[in-house]
Design a protein around this motif. Structure first.
Motif: not given
Length: 258
Positions: A164-179
């Motif tokens: 809930a804290k970050r659901r409305g935040a500005r998305l910057i990037a997504i980084e994969a770490h295994d699963h």
């Protein structure tokens, strides 16, 4: 990369090659009209055919080299000069072969050496025109000019996976770490359990770029892109940095980032 993105990149690449071919053919027609290097003594039809063939074939040889080496030569004038010089020996051989075919000349070493000095300035001029023409294109296709898309709707499915804290935040990037995925936002980062391929499916319509096999970045979070020895690095908001691989660099290039 999805089939739609791949088809878009392939279509864009084919379009670039088609435009390059038209520009080169136009240069050939102009040279056929001017008749440099004593070519004005040839019959008009042969003269125009000769210069059009030479400019198309020779220009495409230079462009193929440019496509291979562009990432290593970010400075425009160095790139034009280097590509022109590297292409000149091959283009001169192509021009000599064309002369043999159209005018019945014999392949001779002195003629080839003379052609090198004739081909080089023409290559420099042609590659300069091409570089300047494509350099202006990002003004029209700059990625940051299409941010007005309905981003909340495009990211809605993925955002529901966040806390809930970050659901409305500005998305910057997504980084994969295994699963797991490390999701970077302007409200901090968090780990979620999700496959990277599923995240890419969720964000298929979002304004962003897959820049590496394990990185996706939001388009409006990009501050700069730098190339280093065939690879690259992208600087994002909040000082975050992500790698850029050659495999996924095409869309960034088309968007005008380098």
């Amino acid at each position: 990369m999805g089939h739609k993105d791949k088809n878009t990149i392939e279509t864009g690449t084919a379009r670039r090659w088609a435009i390059d071919a038209v520009m080169l053919a136009a240069m050939g027609v102009l040279l056929g009209f001017l008749g440099p290097f004593d070519s004005d003594s040839a019959p008009i039809g042969t003269r125009y055919s000769y210069w059009t063939i030479c400019m198309l074939g020779g220009g495409l040889i230079a462009i193929a080299l440019d496509e291979r080496l562009a990432h290593r030569l970010p400075v425009l004038w160095k790139r034009v000069a280097t590509i022109s010089m590297l292409a000149t020996p091959l283009v001169a051989l192509f021009v000599l072969s064309t002369q043999c075919f159209l005018f019945g000349e014999v392949l001779r070493w002195p003629v080839y050496l003379q052609l090198l000095w004739q081909v080089l300035p023409i290559m420099l001029a042609a590659m300069t025109v091409r570089a300047l023409a494509w350099r202006r294109l990002p003004v029209r296709v700059e990625a940051r000019t299409i941010i007005a898309l309905p981003l909340p709707e495009a990211e809605a499915v993925f955002r529901r996976r966040l806390s809930a804290k970050r659901r409305g935040a500005r998305l910057i990037a997504i980084e994969a770490h295994d699963h797991y995925l490390k999701v970077h936002t302007d409200a901090g980062s968090e780990l979620i359990t999700l496959r990277f391929s599923d995240a890419m499916h969720d964000l298929a319509r979002a304004h962003g770029f897959r820049v590496h096999r394990s990185w996706w970045v939001a388009g409006d979070a990009i501050e700069a892109v730098h190339w280093r020895r065939g690879g690259g690095e992208i600087r994002l908001l909040d000082g975050l940095k992500a790698p850029v691989s050659r495999t996924y660099s095409s869309r960034l290039r088309e968007a005008g980032w380098f």
